[in-house]
Design a protein around this motif. Sequence first.
Motif, mmCIF file in Angstrom:
data_model
loop_
_atom_site.group_PDB
_atom_site.id
_atom_site.type_symbol
_atom_site.label_atom_id
_atom_site.label_comp_id
_atom_site.label_asym_id
_atom_site.label_seq_id
_atom_site.Cartn_x
_atom_site.Cartn_y
_atom_site.Cartn_z
ATOM 1 N N VAL A 75 0.854 -1.193 0.000
ATOM 2 C CA VAL A 75 0.000 0.000 0.000
ATOM 3 C C VAL A 75 0.883 1.234 0.000
ATOM 4 O O VAL A 75 1.863 1.302 0.750
ATOM 5 N N ASP A 82 1.453 9.198 2.097
ATOM 6 C CA ASP A 82 1.614 7.872 2.702
ATOM 7 C C ASP A 82 0.826 7.702 3.998
ATOM 8 O O ASP A 82 0.264 6.645 4.250
ATOM 9 N N HIS A 279 8.018 -5.687 1.941
ATOM 10 C CA HIS A 279 8.419 -4.553 1.102
ATOM 11 C C HIS A 279 7.215 -3.688 0.745
ATOM 12 O O HIS A 279 6.067 -4.067 0.939
ATOM 13 N N GLY A 280 7.513 -2.517 0.168
ATOM 14 C CA GLY A 280 6.457 -1.606 -0.242
ATOM 15 C C GLY A 280 6.088 -1.786 -1.701
ATOM 16 O O GLY A 280 6.319 -2.859 -2.289
ATOM 17 N N SER A 281 5.526 -0.726 -2.276
ATOM 18 C CA SER A 281 4.992 -0.807 -3.631
ATOM 19 C C SER A 281 6.066 -0.594 -4.703
ATOM 20 O O SER A 281 5.794 -0.718 -5.888
ATOM 21 N N ALA A 282 7.283 -0.242 -4.262
ATOM 22 C CA ALA A 282 8.430 -0.070 -5.172
ATOM 23 C C ALA A 282 8.061 0.620 -6.479
ATOM 24 O O ALA A 282 8.177 0.024 -7.557
ATOM 25 N N ASP A 284 9.599 2.474 -8.297
ATOM 26 C CA ASP A 284 10.705 2.499 -9.279
ATOM 27 C C ASP A 284 10.680 1.304 -10.233
ATOM 28 O O ASP A 284 11.195 1.382 -11.343
ATOM 29 N N ASN A 292 10.595 -9.062 -7.480
ATOM 30 C CA ASN A 292 10.832 -10.420 -7.008
ATOM 31 C C ASN A 292 9.596 -10.867 -6.212
ATOM 32 O O ASN A 292 9.278 -10.264 -5.184
HETATM 33 P P1 NAD Z 1 9.942 -0.327 -1.014
HETATM 34 O O1 NAD Z 1 10.059 -1.560 -0.203
HETATM 35 O O2 NAD Z 1 8.753 -0.196 -1.867
HETATM 36 O O3 NAD Z 1 11.244 -0.200 -1.945
HETATM 37 C C1 NAD Z 1 12.583 -0.050 -1.433
HETATM 38 C C2 NAD Z 1 13.580 -0.533 -2.487
HETATM 39 O O4 NAD Z 1 13.559 -1.982 -2.535
HETATM 40 C C3 NAD Z 1 13.264 -0.064 -3.904
HETATM 41 O O5 NAD Z 1 14.462 0.206 -4.578
HETATM 42 C C4 NAD Z 1 12.573 -1.263 -4.532
HETATM 43 O O6 NAD Z 1 12.715 -1.328 -5.936
HETATM 44 C C5 NAD Z 1 13.241 -2.440 -3.839
HETATM 45 N N1 NAD Z 1 12.313 -3.575 -3.703
HETATM 46 C C6 NAD Z 1 11.315 -3.688 -2.795
HETATM 47 N N2 NAD Z 1 10.663 -4.835 -2.977
HETATM 48 C C7 NAD Z 1 11.234 -5.457 -4.008
HETATM 49 C C8 NAD Z 1 10.977 -6.695 -4.696
HETATM 50 N N3 NAD Z 1 9.992 -7.513 -4.320
HETATM 51 N N4 NAD Z 1 11.766 -7.016 -5.738
HETATM 52 C C9 NAD Z 1 12.754 -6.222 -6.121
HETATM 53 N N5 NAD Z 1 13.061 -5.039 -5.525
HETATM 54 C C10 NAD Z 1 12.305 -4.663 -4.494
HETATM 55 O O7 NAD Z 1 10.051 0.903 0.010
HETATM 56 P P2 NAD Z 1 9.803 2.476 -0.215
HETATM 57 O O8 NAD Z 1 10.394 2.889 -1.515
HETATM 58 O O9 NAD Z 1 10.281 3.100 1.028
HETATM 59 O O10 NAD Z 1 8.232 2.636 -0.263
HETATM 60 C C11 NAD Z 1 7.439 2.765 -1.463
HETATM 61 C C12 NAD Z 1 5.979 2.912 -1.066
HETATM 62 O O11 NAD Z 1 5.504 1.721 -0.419
HETATM 63 C C13 NAD Z 1 5.695 4.042 -0.087
HETATM 64 O O12 NAD Z 1 4.451 4.573 -0.414
HETATM 65 C C14 NAD Z 1 5.651 3.343 1.265
HETATM 66 O O13 NAD Z 1 4.899 4.022 2.237
HETATM 67 C C15 NAD Z 1 4.998 2.042 0.884
HETATM 68 N N6 NAD Z 1 5.311 0.896 1.772
HETATM 69 C C16 NAD Z 1 4.308 -0.007 1.960
HETATM 70 C C17 NAD Z 1 4.543 -1.157 2.689
HETATM 71 C C18 NAD Z 1 3.450 -2.139 2.870
HETATM 72 O O14 NAD Z 1 2.409 -2.024 2.251
HETATM 73 N N7 NAD Z 1 3.620 -3.159 3.692
HETATM 74 C C19 NAD Z 1 5.828 -1.399 3.197
HETATM 75 C C20 NAD Z 1 6.834 -0.466 2.976
HETATM 76 C C21 NAD Z 1 6.569 0.680 2.245
#
Ligand code: NAD
Length: 353
Positions: A75, A82, A279-282, A284, A292
């Motif tokens: 999310v 956020d 992890h989050g919604s990534a 990027d 992954n």
């Molecule tokens: P993120 O976990 O989305 O990403 C951090 C880094 O890790 C990025 O470079 C991303 O590309 C990489 N990454 C994460 N998961 C991956 C996967 N499965 N495979 C490959 N690479 C992966 O964290 P963020 O950038 O701080 O947050 C992005 C959004 O997601 C924000 O809106 C944040 O609030 C939200 N968020 C949600 C949750 C959740 O729903 N549980 C957890 C963390 C962050």
Amino acid sequence: MKIFKIDLIPGDGIGVDVIREGRRLLDHIAGISGMSLEYNELPWSCEYYLKHGKMMDEDGMDKLKEFDAIYLGAVGYPGVPDHVSLSGLLLKIRRGFDEYINLRPVKLLRGAPCPLRDVPREDIDMVVVRENSEGEYANVGARLYPGTAQEVALQTGVFSRKGCERVIRYAYELAKKEGKTLTSVSKGNALGYSMVFWDEIFREIGQEYPEVRTSSLMVDAASMFFVKEPRRFQIVVTSNLFGDILTDLGAAIAGGMGLAAGANLNPERKYPSMFEPIHGSAPDIAGKGLANPLAAIWSVSQMLDFFGREDWGAKVLAAIETLLTEQKVLTPDLGGTAKTKEIASAILAILKR
Ligand code: NAD
Ligand code: IPM
Ligand code: MN
């Protein structure tokens, strides 16, 4: 035959990419394990918020409540603040369904990359029991005198006796059952109310578990030892915010965010429990097939354990380990070139062998 009912909330960004694959795995397992699954897919996400002005329907919690488990992707997405998206969906579910245990394994599987030098694989094998309903995340606070030079923001931690006791007792029980050590992580030297209270309760409950070997660490020292000496940790119990931070650090030493899973449990089963990658919604890499899905697949394994199908939970985890050991089909975060979908297909193929 018992039918397990699962709410699917793919949510935002790569949440959608990975839950699609996790569901494919669930369907496959249902087909061969004699388990019957029923789904309810919900569109709640930031996109939904932009259309409807809310993260979930008014009666959303009632809709979810009828089910055994929730399988959630991620999310949060640029375009919606956020704190609005998270408190309207993910945190609302964790709190509203009293999912007060957040179980996050930090285990370096065979074949998974580790950035630490000279650390034997077996040294990274712990479970973090994170408090998940109150603490620093209680969402109690205020903004005073907005827009003036005197502006003040207050954010209050809430540590209730009930809230601390139940998570600490859960961790002691787990340590006792598995014959493991238990480490409490807190910060009593600086947070003289909440964390001193936490430490007291940790010692009090410990009286009931003379067989469990314990230690207590400050969160700063614990962070250092996660990197320098991870073998110190087996079961770890900690507060909401410290658990959040420590488990990203845990992910970093155990293969990365693409491999880190978590279960939000209501142990009494009065409400559904929720399974999600941590992890989050990534944004990027969203929608590009680069995510992954192994973290989401590991949370399927946790869900199967929760359904009482530990046999299948173990098979899924073993399949992840086989995939990692073979080093043939991996996403870019693990040094490969495979797409999200190919990872899930490879896991299915391993399960069919
Ligand atoms: P993120 O976990 O989305 O990403 C951090 C880094 O890790 C990025 O470079 C991303 O590309 C990489 N990454 C994460 N998961 C991956 C996967 N499965 N495979 C490959 N690479 C992966 O964290 P963020 O950038 O701080 O947050 C992005 C959004 O997601 C924000 O809106 C944040 O609030 C939200 N968020 C949600 C949750 C959740 O729903 N549980 C957890 C963390 C962050
Ligand atoms: C997690 C996430 C959430 C948390 C955020 C998105 C509110 O970081 O599940 O680890 O802090 O619990
Ligand atoms: Mn987090």
